[in-house]
Each structure stands twice: as C-alpha cells, then as structure tokens.
Design an enzyme around this catalytic site. Structure first.
Site, PDB file in Angstrom:
ATOM      1  N   GLU A 144       0.761  -1.403   0.066  1.00 21.29           N
ATOM      2  CA  GLU A 144       0.146   0.088  -0.305  1.00 21.29           C
ATOM      3  C   GLU A 144       1.018   1.448   0.597  1.00 21.29           C
ATOM      4  O   GLU A 144       1.450   1.355   0.902  1.00 21.29           O
ATOM      5  CB  GLU A 144      -1.336   0.180   1.549  1.00 21.29           C
ATOM      6  N   GLU A 287      -1.982  -3.891   6.668  1.00 20.92           N
ATOM      7  CA  GLU A 287      -3.720  -5.096   7.463  1.00 20.92           C
ATOM      8  C   GLU A 287      -3.733  -5.742   6.359  1.00 20.92           C
ATOM      9  O   GLU A 287      -4.631  -6.273   6.513  1.00 20.92           O
ATOM     10  CB  GLU A 287      -4.350  -4.126   7.599  1.00 20.92           C
ATOM     11  N   ASN A 288      -2.860  -5.892   5.421  1.00 20.74           N
ATOM     12  CA  ASN A 288      -2.780  -7.076   5.147  1.00 20.74           C
ATOM     13  C   ASN A 288      -3.837  -8.432   5.013  1.00 20.74           C
ATOM     14  O   ASN A 288      -3.328  -8.882   5.960  1.00 20.74           O
ATOM     15  CB  ASN A 288      -1.326  -7.470   3.780  1.00 20.74           C
ATOM     16  N   GLU A 321      -5.476  -3.060  12.859  1.00 22.19           N
ATOM     17  CA  GLU A 321      -5.393  -3.375  11.415  1.00 22.19           C
ATOM     18  C   GLU A 321      -5.892  -4.610  11.686  1.00 22.19           C
ATOM     19  O   GLU A 321      -6.668  -4.911  10.595  1.00 22.19           O
ATOM     20  CB  GLU A 321      -3.694  -3.601  11.372  1.00 22.19           C
ATOM     21  N   HIS A 324      -9.632  -3.468  10.097  1.00 20.06           N
ATOM     22  CA  HIS A 324      -9.183  -3.565   8.739  1.00 20.06           C
ATOM     23  C   HIS A 324      -9.663  -4.391   8.154  1.00 20.06           C
ATOM     24  O   HIS A 324     -10.611  -4.636   7.011  1.00 20.06           O
ATOM     25  CB  HIS A 324      -8.223  -2.957   8.650  1.00 20.06           C
TER      26      HIS A 324
END
Length: 884
Positions: A144, A287-288, A321, A324
């Site tokens: 990101e 936050e993958n 995170e 998300h």
C-alpha cells in the site's frame, strides 16, 4: 528512477531499451476522471524463488474484459523500476506488448486470457521499503499504496479484486518460515537445502493487500473461537529472542476480535491470522489480509522496555489493523481518493475499542490532542485538503491526519447524531451492501443515512470541504431565558475560496452557577451560517459548557472570564469539557501574553487563576490520577500557534516556559507531595498504578521548571530507582532538558543498559532531540554522527529528526539553523526513501503562519529543495504546494 536508466535486470529486449523514461513531473490525477478498469483479474497465481539479492517472480493473471470498462483491447499493467524478463499470452511468447513509461501494455482480443510475466527484483537494494525488500535478514512486502507494481506488472489499483494463490521457495536455513495471505495449503522440502510453501486466500482483494514474509522467525501462538464457532489459529511472528515481549500484543489481538464481534457484529473469516514484526517499515503497520505486517514498535512490549504509552499504542494499532479486516479488506476503496472510507472509519473503530479497554475520558482527550497538534495545522496550511481529496500527484502524500483523524471525527459526528444503536444499523447495512466490493465514501454515507434514518444531504459537505470550521458563540440572558447565538465560517483553503455552512453537532449544557449543576445535556446542530437556541428556567446567567466530548472537530471562539473557566474546571461532569476549561484558561492567558496584551497586573491575575485551578486539580479527591495527569499538561506550542494569525515561535516558547516555571515555583510543595505519593505506588498495569506513573512525570516536569536543581535531584533518583520504562523514560526526559551533571550520567547509563535494543535506542535519540536546552541543535548534529544512527531505517530517522522538527526550541531557532537542518535532511533522504523524506516537508510549509524573519528562512529552505535537479514526486508535490 525510470526503468530505462536503472532496470532490475539486464535489459535485452529492444522494446524495453527503447521505452520512454517515466516523467519527472507526473500528471495530476483527479477524482472526477475516474474510469472503471478495462480488464479485471479474477485470479492471480504468483511463484516466488526467494533470494535476498535476487528474487525471481512468475505471475499468472487470469484476465477478463470488464463489461463496465471502456472496451479497449489494451491491458495496462503498472510497473515501477522493474523489467519484464518474459511475457506470455495464453501459454505463448507474446509479441504484441510494449512499455509505456514504467507500465507494460499488452494488446488482447477476445474476452478472457491467461497472462504470464516473469520479473526479478533485488530486495536488498530496495531502500524505499516499498514492494519486496529486505529487513534485518528477512524478506517482506509493503504494497500500500502502489508497491505491488515494484514486484510484478499488474493493474495496481484498489478496484481490481482478485483471489491469490502463492508459491514460495527458498533456502530453508535462511528463510525457515514462509508466510503469505490466507491459509497455508501445502508445504514441502526441495532440493539443495530449499523448501517451499503454498498459500491461498479465498477472499478477493486488491493488490495493495498482498503480503509475503520469509525469514528466521518464531511465533507466540494462541487460538480464538469466533461467535460462529470457527477456531482461528493466531500467531505473532518475531525474531528469536523477542517472543517474550509479544504477550500484550496477543492479548490485544484477542480482545480486538471479541470486541469487534460484540460492538460491530464482525466475525473473522479465515482459519489463520498472522502478525509479523519487522525492523524496517515506512508505516506503523499494514492490514494485509490474514498477514498483518507491523513495525516492531507496535508489537514488542514489556515493562522494562515499553512505557504505558507504548502499551496503549500496541493495543490501539493491533486493533486498528485487525478491524481493517472488514473496514478496508472485505469492503475496500474504489480508488485512492476514497482512502478515508477505510482509514477514517477504522480510526474511529480503534478509538472506540481503546476507550472500551481503558479510560474513555482520557482516550478522548488524547485523540483530540493529536487532532489539534497534527490535523488543525494541516487544515490551516498550504497542504489543506478535504478528507476525500479531489486530486493528487503522489497518493502517499495523502496518508495524513486529515484523512485519518479528521475522517474519524466526521464519522463520529454521524454516530453522535444517530446514537450508537442507529449508527450500528447503518454500519450493518454498509457491510451487507458492499461486502466483496470496492466502495466509495458516498456508499458509506448513504448506508448510514438509510440504516440510521438520518438526512445527511448537507452533511456530505464534510467530505468535500477542507478547513477547520470556526464557530463563534455568544450567550445572553434576559428574565429566565438564556439564548445561545452561534455563527460558523469555514476558512478559505487552497483551491477552495468559497465554503458553504456545514452541519455541526454540538453537545451543550448550561450550569446553574449557584447549584454547580446543569439540567441535562442537549445536542444542538448548527447547520446555517448563523442560528440561535433558547433555554428556559434560568433566574441568573448560566455557565455554558459547549462542544462537550468534542462532539465536532471545530474551533470554538467563546471568550470567557477566568471565573467561568475555573468554575467549569471544578464542576463540569463531562471529563473532556473539564479538560477543555483548563486548557482554555491557559490558552487565553498565553495568547494574550504573546500578543502583548498583558501588563504586570493582568499577567499576575491570569497566573493566579491558573494556579488556583491547578492547585484544585492536584488536591481534588474525586479525580483519578490518569485524568489528573491529563489536566496537568499545558497546551502544546503548536496548538497555541494555531490561535494566532501570525505566530512568533520564540515568544510562544518563552511565555509557555515562563508559566511552567511559575507553576513549578508557586505549587512547589503540592507538586513535591504529589511526586512523593506517586513514588510509593508499586508497578502494575492497573489504572491506579498507571495514573500514579503519569502524575509522577507531570509533577517532575513542573518541579524541574521551577527549581532545576531539585528537579534534577528527583529525576535522577527516580531514574535510578525505576523498575519500568515509564518511570525511567519520564525521568530521563526531564533530565535531558536540564543543564545538570546527572543528565550526562543518566543518558550514558541508558544507552549502555539498552545497547542493541533498537526500539529503546530510538527513545534515546528522541529524548535528546526533543530536549529544551540551549544546545539541542548541537546535540542533534552530534547524534547524526553516532554509530547507532542510520539513514536507511525510517524508525531511527524519525526518532532523531522528527523529534527535532517537533521541538520548537530546535526547529524554530532564531538563526534558522533548525530549518537548514531539516532541509538538508530532506535532500539527503529523498534518494533513499522518498516517503519518509516527504513527511518532513509540512514543518517547513507552515511559513505563512510564522513571523516574517523566520518565514523567509523557512521559504528559502523549501526553494533549495525545489531546486534539486532530481526530486521524487513525493517530495516535489509537497514542496510545490508549500511554496505555491
């Protein structure tokens, strides 16, 4: 740098060699020009052969024509500093492709194809820390906003959602742990000491949520059973030796999962949730999907190395995170102009979570303090922008306090107007409508509008208008009627000279001065340029408590006599309003002092009122120490500067320090008694002990200001006796600003004690760069040459130079040396890490609000940066806007 001059691999294909270089001044991207993608990528398969200096990637994209697209036969795949080693379409070597700048263009016929592309990257050479890079022997990714295009060619935009299958192979000794998004579906041994793992994420996601980590890691493992009965394996992966400092992070993760189920009805949707802590990271955390990557500072915590504030930050960021997973992953952004769709909403969610886990009142004060120090100056400067921007050149520049913190406040206003239950109905509707989609801010507002039964037509202006609204209030009284008259103006900002009135929800209460009570709080909504509200039943003029709980992110202009502020500081039952009264008392006094409006008599009167209020706070038996500590903190110099059209940083600093010294002298006995009481409280993580540690530091600050020798003695004794980082760091912070022999002794001991612990050594740098002594700039320069300092680690750079840029004594030095130091840093750092370099520009961009002599020197530094022949688009955009 463009692909032609520095490819990742030797260029052999003439079409690559002849490609035009990427433009130095990228075009402005506008929200109104949004077009749906011409091609979609329902499935992605990635094969990584991992190596620290050479990683080979084969990507296989299943592409289909988008019925909502423009029908073009050209498939545009974004790239950045990579070269295609091979391009195949439907299994055959492709000839009908070319490079357009950094992008790969493939001409296609028909409705669906399989595209295969080979690339190679050098993670060890990736100092930008975007894409695939090496960190302390590990390989990890940050995609990101636009880092995936530095790994392989792809339509790298958030509205292209794909399911990912990933295969990784590499040397088992070097990379014993192989992680990616989703669930691990297979693993095995390879040849010559290698091994492999395959991962599959069943949930469609945009490329910015892709993640990969490979390295020598150990995990703190736990499980969580969701409300639907799914058992989830939880892992927090760290370097060997750090696992004992991850328990707080694990407890925070479990608390986040439980709270999100109970408060927002959101259940986790995979069998596995991984967090990895890395040493080198541009952001705090990412936050993958199913594989969150964190800077170590937001994972590692124990009493010896982490302060109470660090513990709170770990809890809040872990929560952010995790939240998300729904507000950002399951429902993502259509385009980057909608960034606040996920970030503003998720900041609100993490704020509510942290408030539920601790003190709601203290958390609200902390959140507002951050907004006022970081976002209010942004809103009044050259980089002001709406929470949903209209244009940008570099999206990384819009990861701002406006998008995050003001974005959260805007959504909080909707919650205030709807109430928690109706707001929950709105968020349920939002997730129901847009699960699995790339949505817009308008989609969110519409869902809240429909679900909560609100008319938010005018409220949408909060998304499109920049600037902090200024609300002027007057309270009149006649007979038994009190009338509150309100007016609002939204100041002009770059590109927006004319503004419309916005709905501003204000929680108010009117106090009976004699009884010390109010008759109930009311919510009034100012949705016109001017309006008035009447309140009956007051035989005497009441005392107004306004914007209680900071119900709207506005600046209130309501001049009050000191007696009213002292009254509210003593009687207001809204904790934030009580804090605001204390702040207002000090702000009014210091602004008048800086503006030259005080003679000796009025200065003495003002100080006496402040002293009486502080004395009441120190002695108030009903106050808990966490709140007492908040009430003891003087307004920040940045916030004080915001109260003035043109500020003199030197005068603000001098007046604030003089008041601090006066308080330390006037209340010396009370402060010493408070410090002694707090010293007797044993360490624990409960609220009482945390409060004791908080007032311990705040008492030291004021004691040292009034009596430096006594402050040094007490601070050094506290440092030596400390059994936790909160007490040790608090004492060292005070000592760092004193000219006392104990200072050097404590600093040397701190470095020796924590040598090799990067997070704590970051504190050592920051404490010295943030010190208030006259030699601070000289000390910062010396620290830049310290063996522990490096320009390639963002945490270390921020620890030293961001602390200096935020230190008025250093940054605003009268001779301009602080400005030159930050300007030189930006020029040196930009070729290494443009994102981090760009974060330092806004400090110089405030020149228009500074007195003329300093303003000229700040502008000169910006012009020197702008004159650099090769400048990243991150920094160039910030500098150009700051000068424009």
């Amino acid at each position: 740098m463009d692909i032609a001059s520095r490819p990742s691999e030797p260029v052999e294909n003439p079409k690559v060699a002849d490609a035009a270089p990427a433009p130095q001044s990228p075009p402005v991207i506008r929200r109104e020009d949004y077009l749906a993608p011409a091609w979609l990528v329902p499935q992605v398969s990635l094969d990584f052969r991992l190596g620290a200096e050479a990683t080979h990637i084969v990507s296989r994209l299943s592409v289909t024509r988008n019925p909502a697209g423009n029908g073009t036969a050209t498939l545009r795949l974004n790239g950045d500093q990579i070269a295609p080693l091979a391009v195949r379409v439907d299994g055959r070597e492709a000839n009908d492709w070319r490079l357009d700048g950094a992008d790969l263009l493939v001409e296609l016929t028909g409705e669906a194809h399989e595209i295969e592309i080979e690339t190679s990257v050098n993670p060890a050479a990736n100092s930008q820390l975007m894409g695939l890079y090496a960190s302390n022997g590990m390989l990890c990714t940050q995609c990101e906003a636009e880092g995936f295009r530095r790994i392989t060619f792809f339509p790298d935009r958030p509205d292209v959602l794909s399911t990912y299958s990933v295969r990784m192979s590499g040397d088992k000794a070097q990379f014993p742990i192989l992680l990616a998004n989703g669930n691990c579906t297979a693993s095995g041994e390879g040849e010559d000491g290698t091994h492999w793992a395959e991962w599959h994420d069943p949930w469609p996601k945009p490329s910015y949520l892709f993640a990969l980590v490979a390295g020598d890691l150990v995990a703190n493992h736990a499980t969580f059973t969701t409300m639907g009965g799914r058992k989830v394996d939880l892992n927090i992966w760290v370097r060997p030796g750090d696992e004992n400092r991850t328990q707080h992070a694990m407890e925070s993760l479990i608390a986040s999962m439980k709270w999100d189920e109970e408060t927002f009805g959101r259940e986790y949707d995979l069998d596995l949730f991984n967090i990895v802590a890395v040493s080198d990271f541009n952001m705090g955390a990412m936050e993958n999907k199913g594989l969150n990557v964190f800077s170590t500072r937001y994972v590692l915590a124990d009493p010896e190395t982490a302060t109470d504030g660090d513990y709170d930050a770990v809890e809040g960021v872990i929560g952010h995170e995790y939240f998300h997973n729904w507000s950002g992953n399951r429902v993502t952004c259509r385009d980057w102009f909608q960034l606040s769709l996920k970030e503003g909403f998720t900041v609100l969610r993490d704020q509510l979570f942290s408030a539920a886990m601790g003190s709601e009142a203290v958390k609200r004060i902390e959140d507002v303090r951050v907004l006022r120090i970081a976002q209010f100056p942004e809103d009044s400067g050259p980089l002001a922008h709406p929470i949903r921007p209209d244009s940008f050149q570099e999206i990384s520049n819009f990861y701002t306090a406006t998008v995050y913190n003001k974005g959260a406040e805007v959504i909080r206003m909707m919650r205030t107007m709807a109430g928690p239950e109706r707001f929950r109905r709105g968020t349920d509707l939002y997730f129901e409508r847009h699960d699995g989609e790339a949505a817009t801010c308008e989609d969110f507002v519409k869902a809240i509008e429909d679900g909560a039964g609100l008319d938010l037509g005018q409220f949408r202006l909060w998304y499109s208008q920049a600037g902090t609204p200024q609300v002027t209030a007057t309270l009149s009284h006649e007979g038994t009627t009190a009338t509150l008259a309100l007016t609002q103006t939204v100041p002009a900002t770059p590109g927006q000279s004319e503004k419309q009135p916005m709905p501003i929800p204000l929680r108010v209460a009117l106090y009976d001065r004699d009884a010390g009570e109010h008759r109930g709080e009311q919510l009034v909504v100012l949705d016109k340029a001017a309006d008035s509200f009447t309140f009956e039943g007051f035989a005497k003029p009441p005392v107004l408590s306004i914007n209680r709980g900071f119900s709207a992110p506005v600046a209130i202009d309501f001049p009050r006599v000191d007696a009213d502020l002292v009254f509210l500081a003593a009687h207001d039952d809204d904790p934030f309003a009580r804090y605001e009264a204390m702040q207002g008392l000090v702000v009014q006094h210091l602004v008048a002092a800086v503006s030259g409006r005080l003679d000796d008599a009025t200065r003495a009167e003002g100080r006496a009122a402040i002293g009486a209020a502080y004395a009441a706070v120190l002695a108030h038996p009903a106050l808990d120490d966490l709140m007492r500590g908040e009430l003891m903190i003087l307004p920040a110099e940045t916030y004080l500067a915001e109260q003035l059209a043109i500020s003199d940083p030197g005068a603000i600093h001098a007046e604030r320090e003089a008041l601090k010294a006066w308080l330390g002298t006037e209340l010396a006995s009370e402060l010493r008694a408070l410090h002694d009481r707090a010293l007797a409280v044993a360490y624990s993580r409960d609220a009482a002990a945390r409060g004791a540690r908080k007032i311990k530091t705040q008492a030291l600050v004021l004691i040292a200001a009034g009596d430096p020798a006594e402050g040094a003695r007490r601070a050094f004794a506290q440092y030596q006796a400390a059994d936790n980082m909160t007490d040790r760091q608090g004492a060292l912070m005070v000592l760092a600003s004193l000219d006392a022999p104990e200072r050097e002794q404590a600093l040397a001991d701190f470095h020796r004690r924590y040598a090799g612990n990067a997070l704590v050594i970051d504190k050592w740098f920051s404490l010295q760069a943030g010190a208030l002594g006259p030699r601070v700039l000289e000390q910062v320069k010396a620290l830049a040459g310290h063996p522990d300092f490096t320009m390639t680690n963002p945490n270390r750079v921020r620890a030293l130079y961001m602390a200096a840029a935020g230190n008025p004594r250093a940054f605003h030095a009268a001779n301009g040396e602080g400005y030159r130091m930050i300007g030189d840093l930006i020029r040196r750092l930009d070729p290494i890490n443009p994102q981090t370099a760009a974060r330092f520009v806004p400090a110089l961009g405030r020149w228009r609000r500074i007195e003329p002599v300093r303003a000229a020197m700040m502008r000169e530094e910006l012009e020197r940066i702008a004159a650099m022949p090769s400048l990243s688009r991150d920094v160039r955009e910030q500098v150009t806007k700051s000068l424009g």
